[in-house]
Design an enzyme around this catalytic site. Structure first.
Site, PDB file in Angstrom:
ATOM      1  N   CYS A 119       2.048  -3.287  -4.464  1.00 55.07           N
ATOM      2  CA  CYS A 119       2.501  -2.253  -5.417  1.00 55.07           C
ATOM      3  C   CYS A 119       1.752  -0.939  -5.240  1.00 55.07           C
ATOM      4  O   CYS A 119       2.193   0.101  -5.728  1.00 55.07           O
ATOM      5  CB  CYS A 119       2.325  -2.742  -6.843  1.00 55.07           C
ATOM      6  SG  CYS A 119       3.014  -4.368  -7.136  1.00 55.07           S
ATOM      7  N   HIS A 260       2.429   2.602 -12.265  1.00 58.99           N
ATOM      8  CA  HIS A 260       3.165   1.458 -11.728  1.00 58.99           C
ATOM      9  C   HIS A 260       3.934   0.798 -12.874  1.00 58.99           C
ATOM     10  O   HIS A 260       3.427   0.673 -13.986  1.00 58.99           O
ATOM     11  CB  HIS A 260       2.186   0.469 -11.101  1.00 58.99           C
ATOM     12  CG  HIS A 260       2.843  -0.778 -10.599  1.00 58.99           C
ATOM     13  ND1 HIS A 260       3.988  -0.749  -9.840  1.00 58.99           N
ATOM     14  CD2 HIS A 260       2.525  -2.093 -10.769  1.00 58.99           C
ATOM     15  CE1 HIS A 260       4.341  -2.000  -9.563  1.00 58.99           C
ATOM     16  NE2 HIS A 260       3.472  -2.823 -10.106  1.00 58.99           N
ATOM     17  N   ASN A 290       9.799  -4.762 -12.154  1.00 50.27           N
ATOM     18  CA  ASN A 290       8.719  -4.419 -11.222  1.00 50.27           C
ATOM     19  C   ASN A 290       9.287  -4.446  -9.804  1.00 50.27           C
ATOM     20  O   ASN A 290       9.653  -5.510  -9.308  1.00 50.27           O
ATOM     21  CB  ASN A 290       7.591  -5.445 -11.397  1.00 50.27           C
ATOM     22  CG  ASN A 290       6.414  -5.188 -10.484  1.00 50.27           C
ATOM     23  OD1 ASN A 290       6.470  -4.361  -9.578  1.00 50.27           O
ATOM     24  ND2 ASN A 290       5.340  -5.918 -10.724  1.00 50.27           N
TER      25      ASN A 290
END
Ligand code: UT7
Length: 333
Positions: A119, A260, A290
């Site tokens: 990520c 994020h 996500n």
């Protein structure tokens, strides 16, 4: 890892993003595993996510995002000198997805390679490319975060399958002209002692997939969510504070924080610790879940195109992921 100042300023000249058409809702997931819309929304903030078609690869999504970023930057693919793709779901183990994208968009002059930082990959790519441009090695770069996480999701594990989605985001970096914005400060960090908290255990040289273990879900994402949650809040806060301090800004100077997009509770905790009001924190995880390396890149593009900030504004990007890895960037738009 911090940085020294360099003579050539580097700006973000354009952003782009792409998400697949297919929407997978919490209600649909509730029919697949023992979960509920209420649990998913309360614990994560996610309402739906996008799922790529079987013949839609990470490179295809990355190319679409890249072309939109190029269009906004007013540049042709043929002018791009460097392509760096952040992904944990490459089209193929080798060659790099960046090579597929180079061919698909016709960026024939570009050097192309992938980085694997989960990520955190998009901001790792931003720092690497900023440095390569400011050192004079390249005039510009296309950075892309692209993921087809649906291809590494265990659809029988309610602890993870409700979290992830597919998509891509991109940005064109180039030398800044006088008066243009710039990437002011960047920060990256890694703790390799915690690799086990978030991983795809199989499919690499340590645990190849064989006929015997093919049905054991070894090529899917596993996560110790509670542990990751706590470390994510701490590391993202620290990384954001470092770039804010290095940029010489205060919390009240920041027009937009783009974190994020993993969990709304993590985002709220970071906003609180940075003393930035929630209306200055960009959130789109309710729509996409996500998407790993793509998440902050898609969020940057949506924030940019929705007018969440304007030329001259101070923005902070901050990310966290497997590795464990984290990164932040302070950008004067
Ligand atoms: O992108 C990289 C970084 N990733 C992150 O930052 C993610 C960080 N972690 C998280 O976002 C959260 O830890 C999760 C959303 C993954 C989980 O939330 P949590 O509040 O930490 O829940 P938990 O894992 O402690 O589970 C609580 C309960 C458990 O039941 P018991 O043991 O209390 O009876 C789980 O079995 O919730 C249960 N559970 C579910 N229930 C319904 C876990 N998943 C689900 C589900 N639906 N999908």
């Amino acid at each position: 890892m911090s940085e020294s100042t360099s003579a050539i300023e580097v700006c973000i000249a354009g952003t782009g993003s792409y998400v697949p058409e297919r929407v997978l809702t919490n209600e649909e997931l509730s029919a697949m595993v023992d979960t509920s819309d209420e649990w998913i929304v309360t614990r994560t903030g996610i309402r739906e996510r996008r799922i790529a078609a079987a013949d839609e690869f990470t490179s295809h999504m990355g190319s679409k995002a890249a072309l939109r970023a190029l269009e906004q930057a007013g540049m042709q693919a043929g002018e791009i000198e460097l392509i760096v793709v952040a992904t944990i779901t490459p089209d193929t183990p080798t060659p790099a997805t960046a090579c597929h994208i180079q061919a698909q968009i016709g960026a024939s002059k570009a050097v192309a390679f992938d980085i694997s930082a989960a990520c955190s990959g998009f901001l790792y790519a931003m720092k690497i490319c900023k440095r390569l441009i400011s050192d004079g090695a390249f005039k510009n770069a296309l950075i892309i975060g692209a993921e087809k996480l649906s291809s590494v999701t265990n659809w029988e594990d309610r602890g993870t399958c409700v979290l992830f989605g597919d998509g891509a985001g991109a940005a064109v970096l180039r030398r800044a002209e006088p008066g243009e914005g710039s990437i002011v400060a960047t920060e990256m960090g890694t703790d390799g002692t915690l690799t086990h908290l978030l991983e795809i255990p199989g499919g690499g040289s340590a645990l190849p997939i064989t006929a015997d273990n093919a049905n054991d879900h070894l090529q899917t994402l596993t996560m110790q969510g509670k542990e990751v949650f706590k470390i994510a809040v701490t590391r993202m806060k620290e990384a954001a504070e470092k770039v804010i301090e290095r940029a010489g800004w205060k919390a009240e100077d920041i027009a937009c924080v783009i974190p994020h997009q993993a969990n709304l509770r993590i985002i709220d905790a970071i906003a609180d610790r940075l003393a930035v009001p929630n209306d200055r924190v960009f959130v789109n995880l309710h729509k996409y879940g996500n998407t790993s390396a793509a998440a902050v890149a898609i969020a940057l593009d949506e924030a940019n195109r929705s007018g969440a900030f304007k030329r001259g504004d101070h923005i902070v990007l901050v990310v966290f992921g497997a590795g464990l890895t984290w990164a932040a960037a302070a950008v004067r738009w």
